[in-house]
Design a protein around this motif. Structure first.
Motif, PDB file in Angstrom:
ATOM      1  N   LYS A  53     113.428  80.933 -45.939  1.00 51.83           N
ATOM      2  CA  LYS A  53     114.217  82.107 -45.556  1.00 51.83           C
ATOM      3  C   LYS A  53     115.014  81.828 -44.280  1.00 51.83           C
ATOM      4  CE  LYS A  53     111.394  85.736 -47.689  1.00 51.83           C
ATOM      5  NZ  LYS A  53     110.613  86.964 -47.443  1.00 51.83           N
ATOM      6  N   THR A  54     114.376  81.128 -43.326  1.00 51.25           N
ATOM      7  CA  THR A  54     115.072  80.787 -42.082  1.00 51.25           C
ATOM      8  C   THR A  54     116.230  79.849 -42.359  1.00 51.25           C
ATOM      9  OG1 THR A  54     113.028  81.033 -40.815  1.00 51.25           O
ATOM     10  CG2 THR A  54     114.809  79.777 -39.788  1.00 51.25           C
ATOM     11  N   LEU A  55     116.000  78.840 -43.219  1.00 49.93           N
ATOM     12  CA  LEU A  55     117.054  77.897 -43.564  1.00 49.93           C
ATOM     13  C   LEU A  55     118.219  78.607 -44.237  1.00 49.93           C
ATOM     14  CD1 LEU A  55     118.073  74.986 -43.804  1.00 49.93           C
ATOM     15  CD2 LEU A  55     116.830  74.808 -45.977  1.00 49.93           C
ATOM     16  N   HIS A  56     117.920  79.530 -45.147  1.00 46.23           N
ATOM     17  CA  HIS A  56     118.963  80.285 -45.835  1.00 46.23           C
ATOM     18  C   HIS A  56     119.785  81.095 -44.828  1.00 46.23           C
ATOM     19  CE1 HIS A  56     120.711  83.524 -48.315  1.00 46.23           C
ATOM     20  NE2 HIS A  56     120.721  82.622 -49.288  1.00 46.23           N
ATOM     21  N   ALA A  57     119.098  81.731 -43.873  1.00 47.23           N
ATOM     22  CA  ALA A  57     119.788  82.544 -42.862  1.00 47.23           C
ATOM     23  C   ALA A  57     120.676  81.673 -41.975  1.00 47.23           C
ATOM     24  CB  ALA A  57     118.758  83.299 -42.014  1.00 47.23           C
ATOM     25  N   ILE A  58     120.178  80.473 -41.619  1.00 49.25           N
ATOM     26  CA  ILE A  58     120.957  79.552 -40.783  1.00 49.25           C
ATOM     27  C   ILE A  58     122.241  79.141 -41.500  1.00 49.25           C
ATOM     28  CG2 ILE A  58     121.004  77.196 -39.871  1.00 49.25           C
ATOM     29  CD1 ILE A  58     118.015  77.602 -39.160  1.00 49.25           C
ATOM     30  N   ILE A  59     122.107  78.775 -42.782  1.00 49.54           N
ATOM     31  CA  ILE A  59     123.279  78.328 -43.542  1.00 49.54           C
ATOM     32  C   ILE A  59     124.287  79.465 -43.683  1.00 49.54           C
ATOM     33  CG2 ILE A  59     124.093  77.491 -45.776  1.00 49.54           C
ATOM     34  CD1 ILE A  59     121.428  76.000 -46.054  1.00 49.54           C
ATOM     35  N   GLN A  60     123.782  80.682 -43.973  1.00 47.30           N
ATOM     36  CA  GLN A  60     124.697  81.822 -44.092  1.00 47.30           C
ATOM     37  C   GLN A  60     125.446  82.077 -42.788  1.00 47.30           C
ATOM     38  OE1 GLN A  60     122.402  85.190 -45.702  1.00 47.30           O
ATOM     39  NE2 GLN A  60     123.747  85.058 -47.496  1.00 47.30           N
ATOM     40  N   LYS A  61     124.727  81.942 -41.676  1.00 48.17           N
ATOM     41  CA  LYS A  61     125.360  82.156 -40.374  1.00 48.17           C
ATOM     42  C   LYS A  61     126.455  81.110 -40.126  1.00 48.17           C
ATOM     43  CE  LYS A  61     124.408  82.238 -35.411  1.00 48.17           C
ATOM     44  NZ  LYS A  61     123.385  82.039 -34.351  1.00 48.17           N
ATOM     45  N   GLU A  62     126.151  79.847 -40.426  1.00 50.09           N
ATOM     46  CA  GLU A  62     127.134  78.789 -40.199  1.00 50.09           C
ATOM     47  C   GLU A  62     128.324  78.927 -41.147  1.00 50.09           C
ATOM     48  OE1 GLU A  62     127.065  77.193 -37.653  1.00 50.09           O
ATOM     49  OE2 GLU A  62     124.994  77.521 -37.046  1.00 50.09           O
ATOM     50  N   LEU A  63     128.066  79.324 -42.390  1.00 51.63           N
ATOM     51  CA  LEU A  63     129.162  79.552 -43.326  1.00 51.63           C
ATOM     52  C   LEU A  63     130.077  80.671 -42.831  1.00 51.63           C
ATOM     53  CD1 LEU A  63     127.436  79.234 -46.819  1.00 51.63           C
ATOM     54  CD2 LEU A  63     129.206  77.735 -45.881  1.00 51.63           C
TER      55      LEU A  63
END
Length: 452
Positions: free
Chosen positions: A110-120
């Motif tokens: 979940k943290t990884l998904h949130a990080i990627i969404q933020k960077e995108l």
């Protein structure tokens, strides 16, 4: 359900890949590569939302080298480094090379998904800002300090009712600057008329620029509206104004002073309301001192001066320009093109570009079309043979018989001369032939007999 993101996981540990696929299936559409080389090949086929990259790959190039190569070609692609053995020095090195994040090899999904969404989101915002710049400045591309200064000057002078003199080497984009000034001015809804002063023979200049009446001279079978009259209420762009002979300089000065024209062979004085933007690839003040350019005309056109920097002084803009020209030729041809390798981009940035952005455009478009593989290499660019200062081509000639060396040198000169001639006249063969002082059929024969 969260938005499913497409990610490429690069790791040679099959157990990790299997575990990742199981725990991440609700969050990610997963693609995998077991080496850095394979990952780079996959990226050429399809770009994911992000890359999860192991620092220590078992064979071939390691994670940091893979990261470096990804950054060279896909600078905005989010890359998250993962490793079993994290240490501060390696993490700092990875971040300096462009990693977005550095995590343990067992990340919280979940943290990884949130990080990627933020960077995108950050990347999308950056692209929106770039798109806004494109809307404002058209094909003017670059975020270097010299280009930011050009944008600032355009914004300031656009609404000021003064003439503008744009200086810069050939191929730097002086006409683009003029068009952007016009587009951002109160005259934007009226014509922008460009005149290449070097492309019009002196005998035809008055007819082309001021217009003529029927019967003014042989073959004048009807009235012709001149370029200045066409630009009424808009902007008149006089490119290469330094090429005008003294008599024409005097007549142009009269028009600019009186804001009126008289067609050749006529008596009617017609008032015109134009903003004048002039361009020169030479130092006009030096031309004034040498007596080849009228001082009073110089002061008339030199209301506000903008100097466009040569490409070699804004090399940091070359990767973005390369991507733009590459995408443009792909759109023209209707097919996907190769990507430029990191070494190719580096070669483009270190080349001295005597032809500036126009030459870069030609190199990129040619390499994009002619490259044999999925990647444009340094060899595909053929920069050494294009450089007037490069030793490769001329050293090769020194070892040839005299007649053969002379023939090769003339062939290269003819190729470069014709290419520049046609570009300067925007593909108009008749104008190019007149400027070169040869017949239209003669120019066609020269083009047909040119090797390159």
């Amino acid at each position: 359900m969260p938005e499913r993101l497409t990610i490429l996981v690069v790791d040679d540990d099959q157990d990790f890949l299997g575990d990742f696929e199981v725990i991440g299936r609700d969050f990610f559409e997963l693609h995998t590569a077991d080496s850095g080389e394979k990952a780079l090949e996959m990226l050429k086929e399809e770009e994911p939302d992000a890359v999860v990259l192991d620092l220590r790959l078992g064979s071939g190039i390691d994670g940091l080298e893979t990261l470096k190569r990804i950054r060279e070609t896909w600078p905005d692609l989010p890359v998250i480094m993962v490793t079993e053995h994290a240490d501060v020095d390696t993490a700092v090195k990875a971040m300096k090379q462009g990693a977005f994040h550095y995590m343990s090899k067992h990340p919280n999904i979940k943290t990884l998904h949130a990080i990627i969404q933020k960077e995108l989101g950050s990347v999308r915002w950056k692209n929106l800002c770039l798109e806004e710049i494109r809307k404002q400045y058209g094909e003017m591309i670059g975020r270097s300090a010299p280009m930011k200064e050009i944008y600032r000057l355009i914004a300031r002078v656009a609404t000021v009712p003064l003439n503008v003199l744009v200086l810069g080497e050939s191929g730097t984009g002086k006409e683009l600057v003029a068009r952007e000034i016009h587009a951002r001015s109160g005259r934007a809804g009226h014509p922008f008329v460009a005149i290449n002063c070097a492309a019009i023979p002196p005998a035809l200049f008055e007819s082309e620029v001021f217009g003529h009446e029927r019967g003014a001279f042989t073959h004048a079978v009807s009235r012709k509206t001149g370029k200045i009259e066409m630009a009424d209420k808009g902007t008149l762009f006089l490119d290469e104004i330094n090429s005008l002979d003294p008599d024409l300089q005097a007549k142009l000065l009269r028009v600019l002073d009186d804001k009126a024209i008289t067609r050749v062979g006529g008596n009617e004085v017609k008032r015109v309301d134009v903003r004048v933007i002039c361009a020169s690839n030479q130092d006009l003040e030096k031309s004034v001192a040498e007596g080849s350019f009228r001082e009073d005309l110089f002061h008339r056109v030199n209301g506000i001066q903008i100097v466009v920097p040569p490409l070699r002084e804004r090399a940091e803009d070359i990767p973005e320009l390369t991507r733009y020209f590459s995408r443009r030729i792909q759109m023209k041809t209707g097919r996907a093109g190769p990507v430029f390798s990191g070494e190719a981009i580096e070669a483009l940035q270190t080349y001295h570009w005597p032809g500036n952005v126009r030459e870069l455009m030609n190199v990129v478009e040619r390499a994009s079309v002619m490259a044999a593989g999925r990647e444009v290499t340094v060899q595909d660019l053929k920069l050494a043979s294009r450089s007037g200062k490069s030793q490769g081509f001329f050293q090769e000639l020194l070892f040839l018989p005299y007649k053969e060396a002379r023939q090769k040198l003339f062939s290269r000169f003819k190729s470069v001369y014709l290419s520049e001639l046609i570009q300067r006249n925007q593909g108009n063969i008749s104008k190019a032939a007149r400027q070169a002082g040869i017949s239209r059929p003669g120019l066609y024969r020269m083009m047909e007999n040119t090797d390159e």
